[in-house]
Design a protein around this motif. Structure first.
Motif, PDB file in Angstrom:
ATOM      1  N   THR A  37      61.235  47.326  50.021  1.00  0.00           N
ATOM      2  CA  THR A  37      59.800  47.089  49.866  1.00  0.00           C
ATOM      3  C   THR A  37      59.178  46.856  51.229  1.00  0.00           C
ATOM      4  N   ILE A  38      57.907  47.176  51.353  1.00  0.00           N
ATOM      5  CA  ILE A  38      57.133  46.914  52.562  1.00  0.00           C
ATOM      6  C   ILE A  38      55.750  46.440  52.131  1.00  0.00           C
ATOM      7  N   GLU A  39      55.217  45.513  52.904  1.00  0.00           N
ATOM      8  CA  GLU A  39      53.865  45.004  52.671  1.00  0.00           C
ATOM      9  C   GLU A  39      52.886  45.816  53.523  1.00  0.00           C
ATOM     10  N   ILE A  40      51.877  46.406  52.887  1.00  0.00           N
ATOM     11  CA  ILE A  40      50.850  47.164  53.606  1.00  0.00           C
ATOM     12  C   ILE A  40      49.790  46.194  54.116  1.00  0.00           C
ATOM     13  N   ASN A  41      49.630  46.145  55.438  1.00  0.00           N
ATOM     14  CA  ASN A  41      48.667  45.238  56.055  1.00  0.00           C
ATOM     15  C   ASN A  41      47.345  45.893  56.390  1.00  0.00           C
ATOM     16  N   GLY A  42      47.351  47.222  56.624  1.00  0.00           N
ATOM     17  CA  GLY A  42      46.128  47.894  57.051  1.00  0.00           C
ATOM     18  C   GLY A  42      44.988  47.747  56.072  1.00  0.00           C
ATOM     19  N   SER A  43      45.324  47.575  54.791  1.00  0.00           N
ATOM     20  CA  SER A  43      44.303  47.419  53.752  1.00  0.00           C
ATOM     21  C   SER A  43      43.517  46.127  53.902  1.00  0.00           C
ATOM     22  N   PHE A  44      44.064  45.175  54.650  1.00  0.00           N
ATOM     23  CA  PHE A  44      43.373  43.910  54.890  1.00  0.00           C
ATOM     24  C   PHE A  44      42.205  44.117  55.857  1.00  0.00           C
ATOM     25  N   TYR A  45      42.415  44.963  56.844  1.00  0.00           N
ATOM     26  CA  TYR A  45      41.434  45.112  57.921  1.00  0.00           C
ATOM     27  C   TYR A  45      40.332  46.113  57.595  1.00  0.00           C
ATOM     28  N   ARG A  46      40.661  47.157  56.858  1.00  0.00           N
ATOM     29  CA  ARG A  46      39.651  48.155  56.517  1.00  0.00           C
ATOM     30  C   ARG A  46      40.103  48.906  55.258  1.00  0.00           C
ATOM     31  N   LEU A  47      39.124  49.473  54.579  1.00  0.00           N
ATOM     32  CA  LEU A  47      39.426  50.229  53.369  1.00  0.00           C
ATOM     33  C   LEU A  47      40.235  51.473  53.732  1.00  0.00           C
ATOM     34  N   LEU A  73      37.350  41.389  53.593  1.00  0.00           N
ATOM     35  CA  LEU A  73      35.967  41.299  53.124  1.00  0.00           C
ATOM     36  C   LEU A  73      35.879  40.359  51.936  1.00  0.00           C
ATOM     37  N   ILE A  74      36.885  40.400  51.079  1.00  0.00           N
ATOM     38  CA  ILE A  74      36.896  39.549  49.891  1.00  0.00           C
ATOM     39  C   ILE A  74      37.350  38.136  50.217  1.00  0.00           C
ATOM     40  N   THR A  75      38.414  38.015  51.009  1.00  0.00           N
ATOM     41  CA  THR A  75      39.018  36.693  51.239  1.00  0.00           C
ATOM     42  C   THR A  75      38.372  35.913  52.375  1.00  0.00           C
ATOM     43  N   HIS A  76      37.983  36.603  53.448  1.00  0.00           N
ATOM     44  CA  HIS A  76      37.520  35.904  54.643  1.00  0.00           C
ATOM     45  C   HIS A  76      36.009  35.975  54.846  1.00  0.00           C
ATOM     46  N   VAL A  77      35.402  37.091  54.444  1.00  0.00           N
ATOM     47  CA  VAL A  77      33.954  37.226  54.622  1.00  0.00           C
ATOM     48  C   VAL A  77      33.219  36.619  53.431  1.00  0.00           C
ATOM     49  N   ARG A  81      33.817  34.713  46.730  1.00  0.00           N
ATOM     50  CA  ARG A  81      32.591  34.624  45.934  1.00  0.00           C
ATOM     51  C   ARG A  81      31.899  35.982  45.849  1.00  0.00           C
ATOM     52  N   ASP A  82      31.356  36.294  44.679  1.00  0.00           N
ATOM     53  CA  ASP A  82      30.570  37.529  44.495  1.00  0.00           C
ATOM     54  C   ASP A  82      31.340  38.752  44.978  1.00  0.00           C
ATOM     55  N   ILE A  83      32.517  38.953  44.426  1.00  0.00           N
ATOM     56  CA  ILE A  83      33.403  39.986  44.962  1.00  0.00           C
ATOM     57  C   ILE A  83      33.587  41.171  44.010  1.00  0.00           C
ATOM     58  N   ALA A  84      32.808  41.258  42.961  1.00  0.00           N
ATOM     59  CA  ALA A  84      33.023  42.313  41.958  1.00  0.00           C
ATOM     60  C   ALA A  84      32.954  43.710  42.575  1.00  0.00           C
ATOM     61  N   ASP A  85      31.933  43.984  43.379  1.00  0.00           N
ATOM     62  CA  ASP A  85      31.770  45.327  43.946  1.00  0.00           C
ATOM     63  C   ASP A  85      32.863  45.684  44.951  1.00  0.00           C
ATOM     64  N   PRO A  86      33.145  44.826  45.962  1.00  0.00           N
ATOM     65  CA  PRO A  86      34.224  45.193  46.890  1.00  0.00           C
ATOM     66  C   PRO A  86      35.594  45.246  46.214  1.00  0.00           C
ATOM     67  N   GLN A 106      45.507  36.903  50.996  1.00  0.00           N
ATOM     68  CA  GLN A 106      45.734  35.900  52.045  1.00  0.00           C
ATOM     69  C   GLN A 106      44.421  35.199  52.370  1.00  0.00           C
ATOM     70  N   LEU A 107      44.378  33.893  52.197  1.00  0.00           N
ATOM     71  CA  LEU A 107      43.144  33.142  52.409  1.00  0.00           C
ATOM     72  C   LEU A 107      43.050  32.644  53.848  1.00  0.00           C
ATOM     73  N   PRO A 108      41.832  32.452  54.355  1.00  0.00           N
ATOM     74  CA  PRO A 108      41.677  31.917  55.716  1.00  0.00           C
ATOM     75  C   PRO A 108      42.052  30.441  55.757  1.00  0.00           C
ATOM     76  N   PRO A 109      42.524  29.951  56.899  1.00  0.00           N
ATOM     77  CA  PRO A 109      42.956  28.556  56.994  1.00  0.00           C
ATOM     78  C   PRO A 109      41.819  27.555  56.813  1.00  0.00           C
ATOM     79  N   THR A 110      40.584  28.004  56.936  1.00  0.00           N
ATOM     80  CA  THR A 110      39.435  27.099  56.760  1.00  0.00           C
ATOM     81  C   THR A 110      38.966  27.016  55.319  1.00  0.00           C
ATOM     82  N   LEU A 111      39.561  27.813  54.436  1.00  0.00           N
ATOM     83  CA  LEU A 111      39.122  27.823  53.040  1.00  0.00           C
ATOM     84  C   LEU A 111      39.851  26.737  52.259  1.00  0.00           C
TER      85      LEU A 111
END
Length: 239
Positions: A37-47, A73-77, A81-86, A106-111
């Motif tokens: 298995t491999i974790e895909i990270n690129g999806s975190f930074y851009r679609l 965009l969903i977790t850090h931006v 909240r209000d994430i239905a569209d993204p 993955q959530l930001p450390p400030t959340l």
């Protein structure tokens, strides 16, 4: 079912080690021949376009599995909240077919843990395996564990020196990210540490996904193979 691999595969630092004499175009297929298995990270930074997912799936053997990191965009931006569209856009881009594994958020450390916000987020997620990696101490709470259990979402057990390691099994599968115990993204896991993680996985006694994220000096693929040997699980996918 235990799957063990790495977080990502595009690491120039591995060029003189694990990828020695392997052209970059074959890095993914080479790694996929040594882990399951491999974790895909690129999806975190851009679609990512669906074509990328189809390409990655085609370069890996039958029975292989990818975990996919949800977009920042969903977790850090939007901070859940209000994430239905993204969320709809992200899910619509996935094209891994039978090689689709869990989605990790993955959530930001400030959340901080806010029960109502997290409840709404979990209720929005579609069926399938989801895992949540908080990085704030406030998530060490029974109310948090109860919410994940209700939605069968796995709490990500993360080992790192810079954010809390909260050990809890909250779903019918477990998800572990090993970021480097002493130095974030760098430290290799020694024999004693790998033995300890192997025993924890046995004790949880459920489907488990493990990703080594100690990638900066190339330890991740070797640690993944070492843990797999301890657990007697395959070092490569098969039909």
């Amino acid at each position: 079912m235990i799957r063990i691999g790495t977080s990502g595969w595009r690491y120039p630092e591995w060029r003189d080690g694990f990828y020695r004499e392997i052209p970059q175009r074959r890095w993914l297929s080479h790694l996929a021949a040594h882990v399951t298995t491999i974790e895909i990270n690129g999806s975190f930074y851009r679609l990512q376009p669906p074509a990328n997912y189809r390409k990655w799936a085609a370069e890996t053997p039958p029975g292989f599995t990818f975990a996919v990191k949800g977009p920042k965009l969903i977790t850090h931006v939007k901070r859940l909240r209000d994430i239905a569209d993204p969320l709809k856009t992200f899910l619509g881009s996935l094209a891994l077919g039978p090689k689709q594994g869990p989605i990790i958020w993955q959530l930001p450390p400030t959340l901080r843990f806010e029960p109502a916000v997290l409840k709404d987020f979990l209720s929005t997620l579609p069926p399938g395996r989801h895992a949540l990696e908080p990085r704030h101490e406030s998530f060490r709470a029974d109310a948090y564990f109860d919410l994940l259990h209700t939605h069968n979402v796995a709490h990500v057990v993360s080992d790192a020196p810079t954010f809390p390691c909260i050990e809890a099994a909250t779903a019918d599968f477990a998800y572990i990210r090993l970021h480097g115990h002493d130095e974030l993204y760098i430290s290799s896991y020694d024999d004693e540490q790998l033995d300890e993680w192997a025993q924890k996985i046995r004790d949880w006694n459920r489907d488990t996904y493990v990703y080594f994220d100690n990638t900066m000096k190339g330890a991740a693929p070797y640690n993944a193979q070492g843990l797999a040997r301890r657990l007697g699980v395959p070092l490569a996918s098969h039909t």
